[in-house]
Design an enzyme around this catalytic site. Structure first.
Site, PDB file in Angstrom:
ATOM      1  N   ASN A 128       0.280  61.875  53.744  1.00 48.59           N
ATOM      2  CA  ASN A 128       1.017  62.967  53.126  1.00 48.59           C
ATOM      3  C   ASN A 128       0.735  64.294  53.824  1.00 48.59           C
ATOM      4  O   ASN A 128      -0.136  64.399  54.690  1.00 48.59           O
ATOM      5  CB  ASN A 128       0.655  63.071  51.647  1.00 48.59           C
ATOM      6  CG  ASN A 128       1.055  61.843  50.867  1.00 48.59           C
ATOM      7  OD1 ASN A 128       2.137  61.288  51.075  1.00 48.59           O
ATOM      8  ND2 ASN A 128       0.194  61.391  49.973  1.00 48.59           N
ATOM      9  N   ASN A 166       2.109  52.625  44.534  1.00 50.81           N
ATOM     10  CA  ASN A 166       1.829  54.035  44.266  1.00 50.81           C
ATOM     11  C   ASN A 166       1.944  54.305  42.771  1.00 50.81           C
ATOM     12  O   ASN A 166       2.799  53.722  42.088  1.00 50.81           O
ATOM     13  CB  ASN A 166       2.810  54.934  45.026  1.00 50.81           C
ATOM     14  CG  ASN A 166       2.647  54.854  46.525  1.00 50.81           C
ATOM     15  OD1 ASN A 166       1.580  54.523  47.014  1.00 50.81           O
ATOM     16  ND2 ASN A 166       3.706  55.146  47.259  1.00 50.81           N
ATOM     17  N   ASN A 176      10.830  54.948  51.477  1.00 49.06           N
ATOM     18  CA  ASN A 176      11.723  55.579  52.451  1.00 49.06           C
ATOM     19  C   ASN A 176      11.147  55.466  53.860  1.00 49.06           C
ATOM     20  O   ASN A 176      11.865  55.190  54.821  1.00 49.06           O
ATOM     21  CB  ASN A 176      11.934  57.051  52.091  1.00 49.06           C
ATOM     22  CG  ASN A 176      12.715  57.216  50.800  1.00 49.06           C
ATOM     23  OD1 ASN A 176      13.613  56.446  50.500  1.00 49.06           O
ATOM     24  ND2 ASN A 176      12.359  58.225  50.028  1.00 49.06           N
ATOM     25  N   CYS A 201       5.246  53.681  51.061  1.00 50.88           N
ATOM     26  CA  CYS A 201       6.339  54.657  51.024  1.00 50.88           C
ATOM     27  C   CYS A 201       7.629  53.908  51.298  1.00 50.88           C
ATOM     28  O   CYS A 201       7.843  53.419  52.405  1.00 50.88           O
ATOM     29  CB  CYS A 201       6.109  55.754  52.066  1.00 50.88           C
ATOM     30  SG  CYS A 201       7.516  56.872  52.257  1.00 50.88           S
ATOM     31  N   CYS A 230      11.781  59.989  46.968  1.00 51.96           N
ATOM     32  CA  CYS A 230      10.589  59.161  47.083  1.00 51.96           C
ATOM     33  C   CYS A 230      11.029  57.730  46.815  1.00 51.96           C
ATOM     34  O   CYS A 230      11.520  57.427  45.715  1.00 51.96           O
ATOM     35  CB  CYS A 230       9.518  59.605  46.088  1.00 51.96           C
ATOM     36  SG  CYS A 230       8.084  58.504  45.995  1.00 51.96           S
ATOM     37  N   GLY A 231      10.878  56.871  47.810  1.00 51.51           N
ATOM     38  CA  GLY A 231      11.415  55.515  47.696  1.00 51.51           C
ATOM     39  C   GLY A 231      10.811  54.712  46.572  1.00 51.51           C
ATOM     40  O   GLY A 231      11.537  54.064  45.798  1.00 51.51           O
ATOM     41  N   ASN A 258      13.873  62.209  52.896  1.00 49.74           N
ATOM     42  CA  ASN A 258      12.413  62.166  52.791  1.00 49.74           C
ATOM     43  C   ASN A 258      11.949  62.019  54.239  1.00 49.74           C
ATOM     44  O   ASN A 258      12.005  60.940  54.809  1.00 49.74           O
ATOM     45  CB  ASN A 258      12.006  60.976  51.937  1.00 49.74           C
ATOM     46  CG  ASN A 258      10.547  60.929  51.572  1.00 49.74           C
ATOM     47  OD1 ASN A 258      10.067  59.903  51.110  1.00 49.74           O
ATOM     48  ND2 ASN A 258       9.801  62.005  51.760  1.00 49.74           N
TER      49      ASN A 258
END
Length: 317
Positions: A60, A158, A71, A69, A221-222, A13
């Site tokens: 993004n 998220n 990652n 996020c 996506c972490g 990512n």
């Protein structure tokens, strides 16, 4: 204006990362960089913080800003810890100040960091999501999609919609792509869009593929991997504790624990430096350009690691 960038990734990512001061045009920089380099998913901005060692903002590909996020946070954690000469730090995110920690380096030289994933909410209003007047959705079908796929909605912070699917649906991303695009366009369910992940049980853990809001299909996506591990534990697919999560970009470890009805989430994986760059950043995109670049050797080591698990990942390629 000349800025110094690092190209970094967690589970492939991939982001550009910049340290700077608060300003209102980082979204424009993110779109410029992603337009020039289609291999990256966005921009990580490291800023001063009044409450933590540093602050992270995440933009993004389309310029939209993510709450967090996982990652990217690992990459920022490494930058901050190495700069400060410490092994543990606290990073301010949009919703919470999160603990990060340097973990034992893998034998092939891959730097590993763990990051706290929080806060966690199952309330649909926190995504937001509207469906059948429900307040929560945990392991329930969405009749418009399928009566067989069980979906769960969770914000970490998220927004994520997670479906548990068999191998045949995981191997062909057409089904996921159709519904993910629908839920990230004009729709009656998700006013702000949503990250859509499909999860499949493996003998060694789980495999997760994610269509990320504002990005599209991503190598990893972490927050999605961590949320997927949480839902998999609740569903009884894997036991609580450390969950091995494979993704198109590699593998991470997600630790899921429960204390007095509350969940705690920890994401552990690589934080790899690919290259450094000098970039001339101007308001007009056509006047901006890379001035110089320097590659690091870390990516070669990560690719050796990926080759070691390719048999598991490739079955869903």
């Amino acid at each position: 204006m000349k800025v110094t960038l690092e190209k970094v990734h967690g589970s492939m990512n991939t982001f550009y990362m910049v340290e700077g001061l608060e300003r209102n045009d980082y979204a424009e920089l993110a779109m410029q960089l992603c337009d020039r380099d289609t291999s990256v998913d966005g921009l990580l901005v490291i800023l001063p913080s009044q409450t933590a060692h540093a602050k992270i903002r995440v933009f993004n590909r389309d310029g939209s800003e993510a709450s967090m996020c996982g990652n990217g946070l690992r990459c920022v954690a490494r930058y901050v810890c190495e700069k400060e000469g410490i092994r543990e730090a606290v990073i301010e995110t949009m919703k919470a100040d999160l603990k990060v920690k340097k973990e034992e380096t893998l034998t092939d030289g891959i730097e590993m960091y763990s990051v706290e994933i929080s806060p966690i909410s199952f309330r649909l209003e926190d995504l937001p999501m509207e469906y059948a007047e429900l307040e929560e959705m945990i392991l329930q079908p969405i009749s418009e999609i399928s009566e067989e796929i069980l979906f769960s909605a969770v914000a970490v912070p998220n927004p994520h919609l997670i479906g548990i699917v068999p191998e045949e649906i995981q191997k062909d991303s057409t089904h996921q792509h159709f519904w993910a695009e629908k839920f990230n366009g004009q729709n009656a369910y998700f006013a702000d869009g949503v990250n859509v992940s499909y999860v499949t049980k493996l003998e060694q853990g789980i495999f997760v593929r994610t269509f990320e809001r504002g990005v599209g299909f991503t190598n990893a996506c972490g927050t999605a991997m961590t949320a997927s591990a949480l839902i998999s534990c609740i569903a009884g697919i894997v036991p609580f504790g450390e969950v091995t999560v494979y993704n198109p970009g590699g593998m991470v470890k997600c630790t899921v624990t429960e204390t007095a009805g509350a969940y705690q989430l920890l994401l552990t994986g690589n934080a790899t430096r690919i290259s450094s760059h000098e970039y001339q950043w101007e308001k007009e995109s056509q006047e901006s350009d890379f001035l110089s670049s320097r590659k690091f050797e870390e990516q070669q080591q990560y690719e050796k690691f990926i080759n070691g698990i390719s048999g598991i990942v490739d079955q869903f390629a």
